[in-house]
Scaffold this motif. Structure first.
Motif, PDB file in Angstrom:
ATOM      1  N   GLY A   1      49.412  53.190 -89.192  1.00 39.68           N
ATOM      2  CA  GLY A   1      50.415  53.267 -90.163  1.00 39.68           C
ATOM      3  C   GLY A   1      50.272  53.285 -91.136  1.00 39.68           C
TER       4      GLY A   1
ATOM      5  N   ASP B   1      47.229  59.100 -83.035  1.00 39.68           N
ATOM      6  CA  ASP B   1      46.535  58.464 -82.231  1.00 39.68           C
ATOM      7  C   ASP B   1      45.121  58.358 -83.237  1.00 39.68           C
TER       8      ASP B   1
ATOM      9  N   SER C   1      48.261  64.364 -82.659  1.00 39.74           N
ATOM     10  CA  SER C   1      49.138  63.229 -82.829  1.00 39.74           C
ATOM     11  C   SER C   1      48.479  62.487 -83.812  1.00 39.74           C
TER      12      SER C   1
ATOM     13  N   ARG D   1      55.692  66.658 -83.059  1.00 38.81           N
ATOM     14  CA  ARG D   1      56.445  65.714 -82.716  1.00 38.81           C
ATOM     15  C   ARG D   1      56.006  64.627 -83.029  1.00 38.81           C
ATOM     16  N   TRP D   2      55.352  64.555 -83.542  1.00 37.74           N
ATOM     17  CA  TRP D   2      54.623  63.083 -84.748  1.00 37.74           C
ATOM     18  C   TRP D   2      55.704  63.002 -86.610  1.00 37.74           C
ATOM     19  N   TRP D   3      56.330  64.155 -86.625  1.00 43.37           N
ATOM     20  CA  TRP D   3      57.108  64.252 -88.086  1.00 43.37           C
ATOM     21  C   TRP D   3      58.067  63.212 -87.767  1.00 43.37           C
ATOM     22  N   GLU D   4      58.690  62.949 -86.553  1.00 45.90           N
ATOM     23  CA  GLU D   4      60.513  62.246 -86.301  1.00 45.90           C
ATOM     24  C   GLU D   4      59.340  60.498 -85.990  1.00 45.90           C
ATOM     25  N   GLN D   5      58.467  60.337 -86.326  1.00 48.53           N
ATOM     26  CA  GLN D   5      58.016  58.910 -85.824  1.00 48.53           C
ATOM     27  C   GLN D   5      57.560  58.232 -87.256  1.00 48.53           C
ATOM     28  N   SER D   6      57.246  56.873 -86.585  1.00 42.75           N
ATOM     29  CA  SER D   6      58.117  55.902 -88.587  1.00 42.75           C
ATOM     30  C   SER D   6      56.648  56.507 -89.490  1.00 42.75           C
ATOM     31  N   ALA D   7      55.668  56.156 -88.605  1.00 44.47           N
ATOM     32  CA  ALA D   7      54.419  56.595 -89.409  1.00 44.47           C
ATOM     33  C   ALA D   7      54.419  57.562 -90.875  1.00 44.47           C
TER      34      ALA D   7
END
Length: 239
Positions: free
Chosen positions: A199, A195, A193, A161-167
Motif C-alpha cells: 500500500g 499484487d 493487479s 478493477r484495482w482502481w477501487e482498492q484502498s491502495a
C-alpha cells in the motif's frame, strides 16, 4: 473385403469432392485469400492503441492470409486496395499507403501488415478500414467472401478493477484520460493487479505520477481538464 473397400472409397470421396468442387482445387489451382474467422465469416481485425501500442502514434494491424492448394516455391506478390464505401479511415491521417503484399514461399499462411495512425488527442482514435484482395501473381483469389478484411482501430481503455482498492484511493475519481496518462507514466505497462506493490509503495507511485504529470503539463503535454473545464486533471489526484 470388397464391401469394406467400397465403403472407404465412398467415405473419402464425399467430403473431398464437396470441398474441391467449391474451391476448384481439382483443377490444380492455388487460391489466396484473407483467412476467415472460426465461424466462417470474413476476417475482422481489432487494433487498440491503448493496449497494443500504448506509447506509439503508429501501429501495425495484421491481417492473416491463407493459401489453398500447392505450397508456393517462390514468393507470391499480391495487391490490396481500400473499399471506400465500407471505410471511415482517411488516407494519410489514419493510415499510411498500403504496401504490396508478399506471401512468402513454402508457407500455407502469412500476414499482411497495415500501418495505422493515432490521433494525437488521446482516446480520439476510432475508425474502420476495409480492404479487398484484388489480384495475386500465379494464383487465383477466392473464395469470394474471403476477399475482404475489416480493420477496426480505436484508442480505448476501461477502468481497471484495482482502481477501487484502498491502495489506489489517492488517484481520485476515475476517468479514461487520467488512466491513459497513467499508462504513459508507467512506460506502457498495464497493471492487471496491485499484487506487486505494498500500500505504501503504490501511494508513493501515485505521488510520483502527479509530480510527473505536473511537470509534463508545464511543458505543454497532456493538458487535460476535469469535468468543470478549469481544474487540471492532475489536480484531481490526492496528495
Amino acid at each position: 473385403m470388397k464391401q469394406l473397400l467400397q465403403y472407404l472409397i465412398a467415405l473419402l470421396l464425399l467430403p473431398i469432392s464437396c470441398s474441391e468442387e467449391k474451391l476448384g482445387v481439382y483443377h490444380g489451382d492455388t487460391y489466396l485469400h484473407f483467412t476467415g474467422m472460426d465461424d466462417r465469416s470474413p476476417q475482422t481485425v481489432n487494433f487498440n492503441f491503448a493496449t497494443d501500442a500504448p506509447l506509439a502514434f503508429e501501429g501495425t494491424a495484421k491481417a492473416r492470409m491463407t493459401l489453398l492448394g500447392y505450397l508456393p516455391e517462390t514468393d507470391i506478390r499480391y495487391v490490396v486496395s481500400v473499399v471506400p464505401e465500407k471505410t471511415t479511415a482517411k488516407a494519410g491521417s489514419d493510415y499510411l499507403p498500403l504496401p504490396e503484399g508478399v506471401f512468402h514461399r513454402g508457407r500455407p499462411d502469412d500476414i499482411y501488415e497495415v500501418r495505422v495512425l493515432r490521433n494525437k488527442e488521446l482516446l480520439k482514435t476510432r475508425y474502420t478500414l476495409t480492404l479487398c484482395l484484388d489480384k495475386a501473381e500465379g494464383c487465383r483469389i477466392g473464395p469470394s467472401e474471403f476477399r475482404y478484411v475489416t480493420i477496426n482501430v480505436r484508442d480505448q481503455v476501461s477502468r481497471p478493477r484495482w482502481w477501487e482498492q484502498s491502495a489506489a484511493v489517492n488517484l481520485g475519481e476515475y476517468s479514461d484520460l487520467k488512466y491513459r496518462v497513467f499508462i504513459i507514466f508507467m512506460d506502457g505497462k498495464i497493471l492487471d493487479s496491485l499484487d506487486g506493490y505494498t500500500g505504501i509503495e503504490f501511494t508513493r507511485l501515485i505521488a510520483d505520477f502527479k509530480a510527473w504529470w505536473k511537470q509534463e503539463w508545464a511543458r505543454g503535454n497532456y493538458q487535460y481538464y476535469d469535468a468543470d473545464g478549469t481544474t487540471p486533471l492532475y489536480d484531481t489526484i490526492l496528495d
